[in-house]
Enzyme design. Structure first.
Site, short mmCIF file in Angstrom:
data_model
loop_
_atom_site.label_atom_id
_atom_site.label_comp_id
_atom_site.label_asym_id
_atom_site.label_seq_id
_atom_site.Cartn_x
_atom_site.Cartn_y
_atom_site.Cartn_z
N HIS A 66 0.84 -1.17 -0.13
CA HIS A 66 -0.16 -0.05 0.11
C HIS A 66 0.84 1.35 0.10
O HIS A 66 0.26 2.32 -0.37
CB HIS A 66 -0.85 0.10 1.01
CG HIS A 66 -2.08 -0.99 1.01
ND1 HIS A 66 -3.21 -0.52 0.85
CD2 HIS A 66 -1.90 -2.36 1.05
CE1 HIS A 66 -4.05 -1.83 0.88
NE2 HIS A 66 -3.31 -2.85 1.11
N ASP B 193 3.69 9.39 -0.98
CA ASP B 193 2.33 8.69 -0.54
C ASP B 193 1.96 7.64 -1.56
O ASP B 193 2.23 7.71 -2.66
CB ASP B 193 0.88 9.50 -0.60
CG ASP B 193 0.30 9.24 0.76
OD1 ASP B 193 0.04 8.09 1.03
OD2 ASP B 193 -0.45 10.33 0.99
#
Ligand code: ADQ
Length: 485
Positions: free
Chosen positions: A165, A377
């Site tokens: 992720h 991110d």
């Protein structure tokens, strides 16, 4: 259809003590759970993970959770020391900062790695106990990168898949990791590796080439293939999405519309700009606050006409760096407000808490501008949630870090380098003056992408990529059983 075994550091069920011998288990809702739960129920399956409480874990509440959920819920127990060294230590003080390109924040303590391996072995034992031949095993995220290696050592031959992720760093940064070879070799024990973006995938392949000379990255279109120790491993990019329709529907509800109206009424004559983040140094909150301060210094027109609402959810406050980081944010908010506020206008409205769902949606719906500027991110779901909630006039405008995974899909956003506070300041001024027509044109395109590539699309694409592997491994398993007979 193969049964699905999902493995993540945290279960989507939190365990809490309700009395001396009483426990309650609550389901934590979220995009991942709503996308995966129907698949687990449909195919039959198991979700394995830690329920968030260190020490011994009672079994009864999970038997109940299994009945309610419609799939098997299996808790993994961690002692306090394991939680500290595996979760806070290796996962969040080594891998997390390093994979976000912040190597100076790493605490390379050798014992963290030993505990990381030991805890991954604990997860592997739980998987080995609950899996059957032909199961589709899907491990999630940076806490569990060693789990395939531990499973292979236990003789599990099933198809093993993994999704990361968070970002995967470029070689020059990854090379700082003391366990670089061991970690890559462990990752290559999976059969399918999924990354958020093409950039992460490229970085990973570059690291394989540089760190493991005996592994070969084969030229391929579509899913990439790596040959290592006689096996072929596949790797691809699968950008995670959100449950668009549930956000859109929620944002259009009466209650959210009412709260959004109230929020706007509290700031007459101002454009509202929103930041929503977990408390984390990777999210670029101080840089964003400094950029806003520079915008107010440079562009007087913004004074009294723009408000930044910054919501921060407390997170990992047990790690000293996170605690110090909160202090930095507090000081920057105080400084900006001290310098620019007037009797009728306060530039930064800071909420250090989790917003409930309706409140979050009302913020998304009410704010004309979203400022999503992480230093790095994996994806950043806030950017996508904001787009899904722009239901009124479709004219919200998104300022987005070029280093968020979401930037690969959301090209119509105003893309910025979050380290360049002057550029971000100018972007704030630019969007403040952007015409409604341009805002709408950009938002319309982004909403289309976020809607089409939603979380269900993400689950489907990953499972499709993995299903051939699972079918192949089921055949091999049955051949193995025949031979053994
Ligand atoms: P996170 O680092 O947690 O996830 P992100 O994708 O932005 O980052 O998700 C944060 C979630 O928390 C969002 O769903 C948001 O709505 C919620 N949230 C944030 N602030 C909140 C507040 N004040 N109140 C209520 N809710 C709040 C990791 C990776 C990301 C990746 C996701 C999914 O770090 O890069 O996008 O996993 O793969």
């Amino acid at each position: 259809m193969n049964r699905l075994i999902l493995v993540s550091n945290r279960l989507p069920f939190a365990l809490e003590r309700a009395g001396t011998d009483e426990w309650i288990v609550t389901l934590s809702a979220g995009g991942l759970v709503s996308a995966l739960a129907p698949v687990l129920r449909g195919r039959g399956g198991t979700w394995i993970g830690w329920p968030g409480v260190a020490g011994d874990i009672p079994n009864a509440p999970f038997a109940e959770a299994t009945r309610d959920a419609g799939y098997e819920v299996v808790p993994v127990a961690l002692s306090e020391a394991e939680r500290d060294e595996f979760y806070y230590g290796y996962s969040n003080e080594v891998i997390w900062p390093l994979f976000h390109d912040l190597q100076n924040f790493c605490h390379f303590e050798p014992t963290f790695w030993e505990t990381y391996k030991a805890v991954n072995e604990r997860y592997a034992e739980a998987i080995a106990r609950h899996c059957q031949p032909g199961d589709f095993i899907w491990a999630h995220d940076y806490h569990l990168m060693y789990v395939a290696q531990a499973l292979r050592e236990r003789g599990v031959h099933a198809a093993l898949t993994f999704f990361l992720h968070i970002p995967f760093p470029p070689f020059d940064i990854f090379a700082k990791l003391p366990q670089q070879q061991r970690l890559l070799r462990a990752l290559l024990q999976f059969d399918l590796l999924g990354f958020q973006t093409r950039r992460d995938l490229r970085n990973f392949l570059q690291c394989v080439r540089r760190v493991l000379p005996d592994a070969e990255v084969l030229p391929s279109s579509g899913l990439q293939r790596i040959r290592s120790s006689g096996r072929t491993i596949r790797a691809g990019s699968f950008p995670i999405g959100i449950d668009f329709e549930s956000f859109e529907k929620g944002a259009a509800s009466e209650e959210v519309a009412r709260r959004a109206r109230e929020l706007r009424a509290a700031f007459p004559g101002c454009q509202l700009m929103l930041g929503v983040d977990r408390l984390d140094y990777s999210k670029g909150i101080p840089e964003r606050l400094r950029a806003f301060r520079v915008a107010l210094e440079r562009h007087q027109e913004l004074r009294g006409r723009v408000v930044l609402i910054q919501a921060v959810v407390p997170s990992r406050v047990e790690i000293p760096r996170y605690h110090e980081f909160k202090g930095r944010i507090d000081r920057l908010v105080g400084d900006t407000n001290g310098r620019f506020s007037t009797d009728t206008w306060l530039p930064v409205h800071y909420r250090f808490r989790s917003l409930d769902r309706d409140d979050l949606l009302a913020h998304y719906r009410a704010c004309e501008i979203a400022l999503v500027t992480p230093l790095k991110d994996g994806m950043n779901l806030v950017a996508k949630e904001y787009c899904a909630c722009c239901v009124e006039k479709n004219d919200g405008v998104l300022i987005l870090s070029q280093f968020a995974g979401a930037a690969e899909q959301l090209k119509p956003a105003v893309l910025v380098n979050p380290y360049d506070v002057e550029q971000v300041a100018d972007a704030i001024f630019k969007v403040f003056r952007m015409s409604d027509a341009e805002r709408r044109a950009r938002m319309k395109r982004m909403r289309r992408i976020v809607h089409h590539e939603d979380v269900f699309w993400w689950v489907d694409s990953f499972l499709k990529a993995g299903s051939q592997l699972a079918a192949r491994s089921a055949q091999t398993a049955s051949r193995r059983r025949v031979k053994q007979r």
